[in-house]
Design a protein around this motif. Structure first.
Motif, mmCIF file in Angstrom:
data_model
loop_
_atom_site.group_PDB
_atom_site.id
_atom_site.type_symbol
_atom_site.label_atom_id
_atom_site.label_comp_id
_atom_site.label_asym_id
_atom_site.label_seq_id
_atom_site.Cartn_x
_atom_site.Cartn_y
_atom_site.Cartn_z
ATOM 1 N N GLY A 16 0.814 -1.192 0.000
ATOM 2 C CA GLY A 16 0.000 0.000 0.000
ATOM 3 C C GLY A 16 0.859 1.259 0.000
ATOM 4 O O GLY A 16 1.926 1.294 0.610
ATOM 5 N N VAL A 17 0.398 2.279 -0.712
ATOM 6 C CA VAL A 17 1.095 3.560 -0.751
ATOM 7 C C VAL A 17 0.110 4.667 -0.402
ATOM 8 O O VAL A 17 -1.099 4.510 -0.519
ATOM 9 N N ALA A 18 0.640 5.802 0.035
ATOM 10 C CA ALA A 18 -0.195 6.957 0.333
ATOM 11 C C ALA A 18 -0.574 7.679 -0.958
ATOM 12 O O ALA A 18 0.200 7.735 -1.907
ATOM 13 N N PRO A 43 -1.729 4.540 3.290
ATOM 14 C CA PRO A 43 -1.292 3.302 2.628
ATOM 15 C C PRO A 43 -2.198 2.127 2.998
ATOM 16 O O PRO A 43 -2.484 1.897 4.179
ATOM 17 N N ASN A 78 2.674 8.133 -2.958
ATOM 18 C CA ASN A 78 3.795 7.767 -2.098
ATOM 19 C C ASN A 78 4.791 8.924 -1.962
ATOM 20 O O ASN A 78 6.018 8.720 -1.941
ATOM 21 N N ARG A 168 0.401 0.079 -7.795
ATOM 22 C CA ARG A 168 0.527 0.702 -6.485
ATOM 23 C C ARG A 168 -0.833 1.095 -5.922
ATOM 24 O O ARG A 168 -1.025 1.144 -4.705
ATOM 25 N N THR A 201 -3.767 0.061 -1.688
ATOM 26 C CA THR A 201 -4.523 1.306 -1.550
ATOM 27 C C THR A 201 -5.590 1.349 -2.642
ATOM 28 O O THR A 201 -5.286 1.154 -3.822
#
Length: 355
Positions: A16-18, A43, A78, A168, A201
């Motif tokens: 997971g990424v922001a 994330p 991210n 992602r 995400t």
């Protein structure tokens, strides 16, 4: 329905990424599709964008994917600014409302397509596509064409195709709206389970509030190109920040009331306000059907209709001033149309809007 099992080969590589949309603006002529919209997604979080048609939720998703240019603002994945990057550089998987499968390719070949574009060798493509189809419960359907699959199976293939490239971020644009009700409920639960297992995400666009509340960690309620409120499903339902959210999330009755010093008088009873700072004066009070109860005595009303909904019954009544109100109660009580019943309010704090 076949249970979906996550594939360990995919589990090991997805992280997971922001995601952050910062002050995004998009106009079409004089109309703001997105109006200074900001959204932060943690994330591995599953966030639903919910709102009526034309509120900007799909535009926001397409802007994040790079399918829609923006007039101003910043898009971060991210921590990396991808605002000017093309779609193929953003590393996202997207599932659309229409399945968008190639009719001349089998399910396996459809899933392999993104890998072929990335120049992955044939043996690895086949192995990863097989793993992705296994993850969505379609191990035995690899050689079938789109016309040989049901709508739910086609959407599963589309989901496998989006995940096989190990993106992602996963973007879902009303992916279930073309399915019948039973399949829609089953598939949304499977999507949520896969998302949880993979930890990817995810942003999910829908106009169906039940769908959003059932699957999302948080829901962003949108109106006129901006976010009215974002929170957990429970927060949105129990503590709506605005009258729009109170009316859009769940079912609310609108009845007249008078605010006085942090409380509101409605139907002869005083109730606490969700927002005690509300100015004194006449308002419209949003009452949930479950916050009104049938009682031996109280507010007189005449039954208009009563609907059996399985585990509960919802009865529509008319008050003395002709206001129509929905009351939610147990199925053992079945008041007939035309009969007089009595109501009481259970004291739950309420939201109010303009009179």
């Amino acid at each position: 329905m076949t249970s979906i099992q996550p594939s360990t080969s995919l589990l090991s590589s997805v992280q997971g990424v922001a995601v952050e949309l910062a002050r995004i603006t998009k106009t079409y002529g004089s109309q703001h599709a997105l109006n200074d919209l900001s959204l932060s997604v943690k994330p591995g979080e599953f966030v639903a964008l919910l709102g009526p048609s034309g509120c900007g939720k799909t535009t926001a998703l397409r802007a994040l994917a790079g399918l829609e240019s923006i007039d101003s603002g910043t898009i971060l994945i991210n921590g990396e600014d991808v605002t000017e990057q093309p779609t193929n550089k953003r590393d996202m998987g997207m599932v659309f409302q229409s399945y968008s499968l190639f009719p001349h390719l089998t399910a396996g070949e459809n899933v392999e397509f993104g890998l072929r574009m990335r120049k992955v060798n044939a043996s690895d493509r086949r192995a990863r596509a097989a793993a992705a189809l296994s993850m969505v419960g379609l191990d035995s359907h690899q050689g079938r064409y789109a016309h040989e699959l049901s709508g739910g199976q086609q959407q599963r293939v589309a989901l496998a195709r989006a995940l096989v490239t190990e993106p992602r971020v996963l973007l879902l644009d009303e992916p279930l709206s073309a399915l019948d009700a039973k399949v829609r409920v089953q598939l949304r639960e499977e999507i949520r389970r896969i998302q949880t297992e993979l930890g990817i995400t995810t942003l999910f666009v829908t106009h169906d509030q039940e769908e959003a509340l059932a699957v999302a960690d948080r829901v962003a309620v949108m109106q006129a190109g901006t976010i009215e409120q974002i929170g957990t499903p429970e927060e949105l339902y129990r503590t709506p920040a605005t009258p729009f959210v109170a009316e859009f999330i769940g079912l609310s009755n609108r009845v007249p009331g008078i605010v006085s010093d942090g409380s509101v008088e409605v139907l002869g009873q005083w109730l606490p306000l969700l927002h005690p700072e509300t100015a004194n004066g006449p308002v419209r009070v949003m009452l949930r059907p479950e916050d009104i109860e049938l009682a031996p005595a109280g507010i007189a009303a005449t039954v208009v209709s009563s609907s059996f909904l399985g585990s509960l019954r919802r009865t529509r009544v008319r008050l003395a001033d002709d206001t129509l109100v929905n009351v939610q109660h147990g199925v053992r009580e079945n008041p007939e149309a035309g009969t007089v019943v009595y109501l009481t309010l259970n004291g739950t704090a309420v939201a109010v809007g303009p009179a």
